[in-house]
Design a protein around this motif. Structure first.
Motif, PDB file in Angstrom:
ATOM      1  N   LEU A   1     -13.573   2.698   6.237  1.00 30.69           N
ATOM      2  CA  LEU A   1     -13.930   1.493   5.670  1.00 30.69           C
ATOM      3  C   LEU A   1     -12.872   0.804   4.859  1.00 30.69           C
ATOM      4  O   LEU A   1     -12.788   1.097   3.849  1.00 30.69           O
ATOM      5  CB  LEU A   1     -15.357   1.123   4.943  1.00 30.69           C
ATOM      6  CG  LEU A   1     -16.590   1.351   6.037  1.00 30.69           C
ATOM      7  CD1 LEU A   1     -16.609   2.267   6.926  1.00 30.69           C
ATOM      8  CD2 LEU A   1     -17.886   1.335   5.185  1.00 30.69           C
ATOM      9  N   CYS A   2     -12.155  -0.255   5.363  1.00 34.44           N
ATOM     10  CA  CYS A   2     -11.124  -0.834   4.655  1.00 34.44           C
ATOM     11  C   CYS A   2     -11.132  -2.171   4.384  1.00 34.44           C
ATOM     12  O   CYS A   2     -11.651  -2.959   5.433  1.00 34.44           O
ATOM     13  CB  CYS A   2      -9.875  -0.661   5.509  1.00 34.44           C
ATOM     14  SG  CYS A   2      -9.881   1.100   6.498  1.00 34.44           S
ATOM     15  N   HIS A   3     -10.818  -2.529   3.148  1.00 31.46           N
ATOM     16  CA  HIS A   3     -10.831  -4.067   2.776  1.00 31.46           C
ATOM     17  C   HIS A   3      -9.637  -4.541   2.628  1.00 31.46           C
ATOM     18  O   HIS A   3      -8.882  -4.103   1.696  1.00 31.46           O
ATOM     19  CB  HIS A   3     -11.793  -4.140   1.591  1.00 31.46           C
ATOM     20  CG  HIS A   3     -11.986  -5.266   1.016  1.00 31.46           C
ATOM     21  ND1 HIS A   3     -11.492  -5.558  -0.471  1.00 31.46           N
ATOM     22  CD2 HIS A   3     -12.457  -6.434   1.451  1.00 31.46           C
ATOM     23  CE1 HIS A   3     -11.935  -7.156  -0.635  1.00 31.46           C
ATOM     24  NE2 HIS A   3     -12.420  -7.361   0.547  1.00 31.46           N
ATOM     25  N   SER A   4      -9.426  -5.872   2.783  1.00 33.99           N
ATOM     26  CA  SER A   4      -8.118  -6.687   2.480  1.00 33.99           C
ATOM     27  C   SER A   4      -7.133  -6.093   2.478  1.00 33.99           C
ATOM     28  O   SER A   4      -6.608  -5.621   3.549  1.00 33.99           O
ATOM     29  CB  SER A   4      -8.441  -6.994   0.882  1.00 33.99           C
ATOM     30  OG  SER A   4      -7.459  -7.957   0.394  1.00 33.99           O
ATOM     31  N   TYR A   5      -6.217  -5.758   1.483  1.00 30.75           N
ATOM     32  CA  TYR A   5      -4.902  -4.755   1.795  1.00 30.75           C
ATOM     33  C   TYR A   5      -4.928  -3.825   2.235  1.00 30.75           C
ATOM     34  O   TYR A   5      -4.217  -3.121   2.813  1.00 30.75           O
ATOM     35  CB  TYR A   5      -4.048  -5.171   0.495  1.00 30.75           C
ATOM     36  CG  TYR A   5      -2.577  -4.598   0.535  1.00 30.75           C
ATOM     37  CD1 TYR A   5      -1.526  -5.337   1.181  1.00 30.75           C
ATOM     38  CD2 TYR A   5      -2.203  -3.233   0.503  1.00 30.75           C
ATOM     39  CE1 TYR A   5      -0.190  -4.794   1.327  1.00 30.75           C
ATOM     40  CE2 TYR A   5      -0.845  -2.783   0.791  1.00 30.75           C
ATOM     41  CZ  TYR A   5      -0.057  -3.699   1.231  1.00 30.75           C
ATOM     42  OH  TYR A   5       1.257  -3.050   1.276  1.00 30.75           O
ATOM     43  N   GLY A   6      -6.298  -2.888   1.900  1.00 27.36           N
ATOM     44  CA  GLY A   6      -6.363  -1.621   2.215  1.00 27.36           C
ATOM     45  C   GLY A   6      -6.458  -1.615   3.865  1.00 27.36           C
ATOM     46  O   GLY A   6      -6.419  -0.491   4.425  1.00 27.36           O
ATOM     47  N   THR A   7      -6.764  -2.824   4.479  1.00 31.44           N
ATOM     48  CA  THR A   7      -6.561  -2.598   6.069  1.00 31.44           C
ATOM     49  C   THR A   7      -5.272  -2.466   6.525  1.00 31.44           C
ATOM     50  O   THR A   7      -5.184  -2.048   7.554  1.00 31.44           O
ATOM     51  CB  THR A   7      -7.370  -4.003   6.744  1.00 31.44           C
ATOM     52  OG1 THR A   7      -6.332  -5.001   6.301  1.00 31.44           O
ATOM     53  CG2 THR A   7      -8.695  -4.172   6.485  1.00 31.44           C
ATOM     54  N   VAL A   8      -4.408  -2.831   5.685  1.00 38.31           N
ATOM     55  CA  VAL A   8      -2.837  -2.683   5.981  1.00 38.31           C
ATOM     56  C   VAL A   8      -2.674  -1.294   5.805  1.00 38.31           C
ATOM     57  O   VAL A   8      -1.908  -0.586   6.643  1.00 38.31           O
ATOM     58  CB  VAL A   8      -2.067  -3.447   5.043  1.00 38.31           C
ATOM     59  CG1 VAL A   8      -0.410  -3.154   5.678  1.00 38.31           C
ATOM     60  CG2 VAL A   8      -2.208  -4.998   5.296  1.00 38.31           C
ATOM     61  N   VAL A   9      -3.263  -0.749   4.843  1.00 39.49           N
ATOM     62  CA  VAL A   9      -3.020   0.800   4.654  1.00 39.49           C
ATOM     63  C   VAL A   9      -3.661   1.628   5.979  1.00 39.49           C
ATOM     64  O   VAL A   9      -3.014   2.429   6.328  1.00 39.49           O
ATOM     65  CB  VAL A   9      -3.634   1.328   3.315  1.00 39.49           C
ATOM     66  CG1 VAL A   9      -3.488   2.658   3.174  1.00 39.49           C
ATOM     67  CG2 VAL A   9      -2.968   0.566   2.217  1.00 39.49           C
TER      68      VAL A   9
END
Length: 353
Positions: free
Chosen positions: A234-242
């Motif tokens: 589950l990825c949020h914000s810039y974490g979705t780029v990661v």
């Protein structure tokens, strides 16, 4: 043209692209009038954001290094070494708290001290600099459904409590929805996150550094849980780029993108993952006003491409309600309910946008 002028022009172009993208929408007269009133401030805001992010010197005074011990030397992660790992990382956090207090940094000392609580389960801990941590909520060794949360910008040990709160909210939702299920939630602060207003948040550099760490972490989880457990990322914000950078070949069942500025891929297929790819954005999330484009600016690729909630991207888009950028894990929200359903594998119950 000077650098500032170039950035201002770029920022205005970015804002104009938002307006053009909406110009074709059928609007009621009242909505059109509101658009005219808000158009100028939106262009100014986005132009200022680009100027601030690109022009502000990266050589500005950095925060002094926070003293802390090196991470604990640990045996390979397995079910048998979990208790030893938790204890060693807790002791490391306690020593980091002592060192920060001696150095006069009470804020970090308090953050480290909270992490050292014997009831906390730390898979990893590094109190140096912004800090890194991975914390488990639940019985990881016996879980058959695991959610791994990847945060966005401005997340560090100093702000870790708000990231942990999202994991706690998800854990409570899972327990409420499926009290007899074996679930665990892992909050993975495993990379140096960018600041929200900075040059780094506009590029994939931090994500490229983080991706191999995330792949290794998922591999380590498999060493504890075996192949049978299903892992949802589950990825949020810039974490979705990661997550987008790490996705190829990652051993997870679901890849969830919320509040995403883009992943760097043109489509879900471009992520080269066998996982189900999900995406959502709240109605009041400011990311919806940021153009999902990718362009070369001063020799650097800025932006992350196709909007993950757009039909062109091809993700499974689910309802996130009226929330803003920080509301995806808020109790009672449509997004939290859907995130829990995805983690539990109840995909037919997920409500769509």
């Amino acid at each position: 043209m000077g650098v500032v002028d170039a950035c201002a022009e770029t920022g205005t172009a970015v804002a104009d692209s938002v307006e053009r993208g909406r110009a074709g929408e059928a609007e009621a007269p009242r909505a059109r009038n509101k658009r005219r009133r808000t158009g100028s401030w939106r262009r100014a805001l986005l132009a200022a954001f680009v100027i601030g992010a690109v022009v502000v010197p990266l050589s500005a005074a950095a925060r002094p290094e926070i003293p802390a011990p090196a991470p604990a030397a640990l045996a390979p992660l397995t079910e048998a070494t979990l208790a030893e790992t938790y204890a060693a990382n807790g002791a490391n956090a306690a020593e980091a708290s002592r060192m920060a207090a001696v150095d006069g940094d009470e804020r970090r000392a308090a953050a480290d001290r909270a992490m050292a609580d014997p009831d906390r389960q730390l898979l990893a801990y590094d109190g140096r600099g912004p800090g890194l941590a991975a914390e488990v909520l639940g019985d990881l060794a016996h879980a058959d459904r695991i959610a791994v949360l990847v945060p966005g910008s401005d997340t560090s040990l100093d702000t870790y409590d708000r990231f942990r709160a999202t994991a706690l909210n998800l854990r409570r939702q899972l327990t409420h929805d499926a009290p007899n299920s074996r679930t665990a939630v892992v909050s993975w602060l495993g990379y140096d996150t960018p600041r929200t207003v900075s040059a780094t948040v506009l590029t994939a550099d931090r994500a490229d550094q983080a991706a191999p760490r995330l792949r290794e972490f998922i591999r380590q989880l498999r060493g504890i849980t075996g192949r049978s457990a299903r892992i949802a990322l589950l990825c949020h914000s810039y974490g979705t780029v990661v997550c987008g950078r790490a996705a190829a070949g990652l051993d997870v069942s679901d890849l969830v993108l919320v509040g995403s500025p883009g992943t760097g891929a043109d489509s879900a297929a471009g992520l080269r993952t066998s996982a189900r790819v999900w995406a959502a954005r709240g109605a009041d999330d400011w990311v919806g006003d940021v153009p999902h484009v990718s362009a070369d600016l001063f020799g650097t690729t800025v932006g992350f491409g196709t909007d993950p909630v757009s039909p062109e991207f091809g993700a499974r888009v689910f309802a996130a309600g009226a929330g803003g950028h920080s509301d995806y894990f808020s109790p009672g929200s449509a997004s939290l309910a859907n995130l829990a359903r995805i983690v539990l594998g109840e995909t037919t119950e997920v409500t769509h946008a």
